[in-house]
Design a protein around this motif. Sequence first.
Motif, PDB file in Angstrom:
ATOM      1  N   TRP A   1      28.285  48.068  51.274  1.00  0.00           N
ATOM      2  CA  TRP A   1      27.654  48.951  50.299  1.00  0.00           C
ATOM      3  C   TRP A   1      26.387  49.579  50.860  1.00  0.00           C
ATOM      4  O   TRP A   1      26.114  50.751  50.631  1.00  0.00           O
ATOM      5  CB  TRP A   1      27.304  48.193  49.030  1.00  0.00           C
ATOM      6  CG  TRP A   1      28.449  47.601  48.289  1.00  0.00           C
ATOM      7  CD1 TRP A   1      29.762  47.983  48.337  1.00  0.00           C
ATOM      8  CD2 TRP A   1      28.394  46.511  47.374  1.00  0.00           C
ATOM      9  NE1 TRP A   1      30.520  47.197  47.503  1.00  0.00           N
ATOM     10  CE2 TRP A   1      29.702  46.288  46.896  1.00  0.00           C
ATOM     11  CE3 TRP A   1      27.359  45.707  46.912  1.00  0.00           C
ATOM     12  CZ2 TRP A   1      30.002  45.296  45.976  1.00  0.00           C
ATOM     13  CZ3 TRP A   1      27.665  44.716  45.988  1.00  0.00           C
ATOM     14  CH2 TRP A   1      28.970  44.513  45.531  1.00  0.00           C
TER      15      TRP A   1
ATOM     16  N   HIS B   1      34.746  49.674  45.395  1.00  0.00           N
ATOM     17  CA  HIS B   1      33.697  49.584  46.415  1.00  0.00           C
ATOM     18  C   HIS B   1      33.299  50.944  46.988  1.00  0.00           C
ATOM     19  O   HIS B   1      32.267  51.072  47.628  1.00  0.00           O
ATOM     20  CB  HIS B   1      34.136  48.652  47.543  1.00  0.00           C
ATOM     21  CG  HIS B   1      34.438  47.288  47.039  1.00  0.00           C
ATOM     22  ND1 HIS B   1      33.457  46.439  46.590  1.00  0.00           N
ATOM     23  CD2 HIS B   1      35.608  46.637  46.853  1.00  0.00           C
ATOM     24  CE1 HIS B   1      34.009  45.314  46.173  1.00  0.00           C
ATOM     25  NE2 HIS B   1      35.314  45.418  46.309  1.00  0.00           N
TER      26      HIS B   1
ATOM     27  N   TYR C   1      29.774  52.615  45.969  1.00  0.00           N
ATOM     28  CA  TYR C   1      29.332  51.569  45.046  1.00  0.00           C
ATOM     29  C   TYR C   1      27.887  51.742  44.599  1.00  0.00           C
ATOM     30  O   TYR C   1      27.571  51.613  43.421  1.00  0.00           O
ATOM     31  CB  TYR C   1      29.517  50.188  45.686  1.00  0.00           C
ATOM     32  CG  TYR C   1      29.201  49.068  44.733  1.00  0.00           C
ATOM     33  CD1 TYR C   1      30.177  48.569  43.886  1.00  0.00           C
ATOM     34  CD2 TYR C   1      27.923  48.519  44.664  1.00  0.00           C
ATOM     35  CE1 TYR C   1      29.902  47.549  42.986  1.00  0.00           C
ATOM     36  CE2 TYR C   1      27.631  47.498  43.770  1.00  0.00           C
ATOM     37  CZ  TYR C   1      28.618  47.020  42.936  1.00  0.00           C
ATOM     38  OH  TYR C   1      28.332  46.018  42.044  1.00  0.00           O
TER      39      TYR C   1
ATOM     40  N   LYS D   1      27.350  54.495  42.101  1.00  0.00           N
ATOM     41  CA  LYS D   1      28.006  54.188  40.829  1.00  0.00           C
ATOM     42  C   LYS D   1      27.341  53.016  40.097  1.00  0.00           C
ATOM     43  O   LYS D   1      27.528  52.869  38.892  1.00  0.00           O
ATOM     44  CB  LYS D   1      29.482  53.849  41.052  1.00  0.00           C
ATOM     45  CG  LYS D   1      30.322  55.018  41.507  1.00  0.00           C
ATOM     46  CD  LYS D   1      31.744  54.552  41.765  1.00  0.00           C
ATOM     47  CE  LYS D   1      32.612  55.637  42.317  1.00  0.00           C
ATOM     48  NZ  LYS D   1      33.946  55.119  42.699  1.00  0.00           N
ATOM     49  N   ASN D   2      26.598  52.177  40.821  1.00  0.00           N
ATOM     50  CA  ASN D   2      26.028  50.950  40.247  1.00  0.00           C
ATOM     51  C   ASN D   2      24.559  50.758  40.625  1.00  0.00           C
ATOM     52  O   ASN D   2      24.166  49.668  41.069  1.00  0.00           O
ATOM     53  CB  ASN D   2      26.834  49.731  40.725  1.00  0.00           C
ATOM     54  CG  ASN D   2      28.284  49.819  40.335  1.00  0.00           C
ATOM     55  OD1 ASN D   2      28.636  49.535  39.207  1.00  0.00           O
ATOM     56  ND2 ASN D   2      29.128  50.236  41.270  1.00  0.00           N
TER      57      ASN D   2
ATOM     58  N   GLU E   1      21.976  50.182  39.009  1.00  0.00           N
ATOM     59  CA  GLU E   1      21.243  49.174  38.233  1.00  0.00           C
ATOM     60  C   GLU E   1      21.673  47.744  38.544  1.00  0.00           C
ATOM     61  O   GLU E   1      21.075  46.795  38.019  1.00  0.00           O
ATOM     62  CB  GLU E   1      21.404  49.445  36.729  1.00  0.00           C
ATOM     63  CG  GLU E   1      20.898  50.813  36.297  1.00  0.00           C
ATOM     64  CD  GLU E   1      19.429  51.037  36.635  1.00  0.00           C
ATOM     65  OE1 GLU E   1      18.609  50.122  36.422  1.00  0.00           O
ATOM     66  OE2 GLU E   1      19.104  52.137  37.125  1.00  0.00           O
ATOM     67  N   SER E   2      22.699  47.576  39.387  1.00  0.00           N
ATOM     68  CA  SER E   2      23.135  46.213  39.690  1.00  0.00           C
ATOM     69  C   SER E   2      22.013  45.467  40.407  1.00  0.00           C
ATOM     70  O   SER E   2      21.230  46.044  41.152  1.00  0.00           O
ATOM     71  CB  SER E   2      24.405  46.203  40.536  1.00  0.00           C
ATOM     72  OG  SER E   2      24.106  46.386  41.898  1.00  0.00           O
ATOM     73  N   ARG E   3      21.946  44.198  40.158  1.00  0.00           N
ATOM     74  CA  ARG E   3      20.884  43.358  40.739  1.00  0.00           C
ATOM     75  C   ARG E   3      20.901  43.436  42.269  1.00  0.00           C
ATOM     76  O   ARG E   3      19.862  43.559  42.903  1.00  0.00           O
ATOM     77  CB  ARG E   3      21.057  41.930  40.252  1.00  0.00           C
ATOM     78  CG  ARG E   3      19.972  40.997  40.655  1.00  0.00           C
ATOM     79  CD  ARG E   3      20.130  39.661  39.907  1.00  0.00           C
ATOM     80  NE  ARG E   3      19.221  38.665  40.399  1.00  0.00           N
ATOM     81  CZ  ARG E   3      17.957  38.552  40.003  1.00  0.00           C
ATOM     82  NH1 ARG E   3      17.471  39.371  39.108  1.00  0.00           N
ATOM     83  NH2 ARG E   3      17.186  37.608  40.508  1.00  0.00           N
ATOM     84  N   TYR E   4      22.090  43.353  42.871  1.00  0.00           N
ATOM     85  CA  TYR E   4      22.206  43.405  44.334  1.00  0.00           C
ATOM     86  C   TYR E   4      21.680  44.742  44.868  1.00  0.00           C
ATOM     87  O   TYR E   4      20.941  44.766  45.845  1.00  0.00           O
ATOM     88  CB  TYR E   4      23.666  43.199  44.763  1.00  0.00           C
ATOM     89  CG  TYR E   4      23.829  43.058  46.255  1.00  0.00           C
ATOM     90  CD1 TYR E   4      23.711  41.820  46.870  1.00  0.00           C
ATOM     91  CD2 TYR E   4      24.093  44.170  47.049  1.00  0.00           C
ATOM     92  CE1 TYR E   4      23.855  41.686  48.242  1.00  0.00           C
ATOM     93  CE2 TYR E   4      24.238  44.043  48.420  1.00  0.00           C
ATOM     94  CZ  TYR E   4      24.114  42.801  49.018  1.00  0.00           C
ATOM     95  OH  TYR E   4      24.247  42.675  50.376  1.00  0.00           O
ATOM     96  N   CYS E   5      22.055  45.822  44.218  1.00  0.00           N
ATOM     97  CA  CYS E   5      21.592  47.140  44.670  1.00  0.00           C
ATOM     98  C   CYS E   5      20.074  47.253  44.573  1.00  0.00           C
ATOM     99  O   CYS E   5      19.425  47.784  45.469  1.00  0.00           O
ATOM    100  CB  CYS E   5      22.263  48.256  43.876  1.00  0.00           C
ATOM    101  SG  CYS E   5      24.015  48.463  44.277  1.00  0.00           S
ATOM    102  N   GLN E   6      19.513  46.753  43.494  1.00  0.00           N
ATOM    103  CA  GLN E   6      18.065  46.861  43.311  1.00  0.00           C
ATOM    104  C   GLN E   6      17.300  45.964  44.278  1.00  0.00           C
ATOM    105  O   GLN E   6      16.276  46.378  44.818  1.00  0.00           O
ATOM    106  CB  GLN E   6      17.688  46.540  41.868  1.00  0.00           C
ATOM    107  CG  GLN E   6      18.120  47.643  40.927  1.00  0.00           C
ATOM    108  CD  GLN E   6      17.553  47.453  39.535  1.00  0.00           C
ATOM    109  OE1 GLN E   6      16.923  46.456  39.227  1.00  0.00           O
ATOM    110  NE2 GLN E   6      17.779  48.436  38.692  1.00  0.00           N
TER     111      GLN E   6
END
Length: 176
Positions: free
Chosen positions: A13, A143, A146, A149-150, A152-157
């Motif tokens: 990602w 994926h 990703y 599209k995401n 706000e996801s914890r991993y992305c942040q």
Amino acid sequence: MTQELMLGAGCFWCIEAAYLSVKGVISVEPGYSGGHSATPSYHDVCRGITGHAEVIKIHYDDNIISTREILEIFFNLHDPTQLNRQGYDVGTQYRSAIFFYNDQQRVIADKLIQEINHHSIWPEPIVTEVSPAQKFYVAEQAHKDYVNKNPESRYCQLVVSPKLAKFKQTFAKNLK
């Protein structure tokens, strides 16, 4: 001329999001390569039972961005001195890897690794695998793109956003 290269730098990602914004990059696709399973899935790759690494397959116009520039970005997007891990992502599926399609790409990768090690850019030697490209397995649709599209996801942040911020500052001249 269009070239292709497969790169593994931990979670796909992170590097997919970065390369999507690079001038000269035509396409970036997350997937799996370098293992023994003929039917890898995200679930099985994450469990470490396929031998595959999470990779991106990148198509780029080498009249706009060179293979060396693609690899310079690669070596700045992750820690190539960590064997089989990137941060909290641990296992051979997160290994640092360059899967080349021709001898010129191999030579460029080997020379760049030698230069980086010689100049002690990283405190430890680079452990990036440099191997001929093997079969590429496209990751599941969820994926693809990703991070966009995401967001706000914890991993992305926590993981992706800081890497992308540093990348955008360091490689501003290369951005679309």
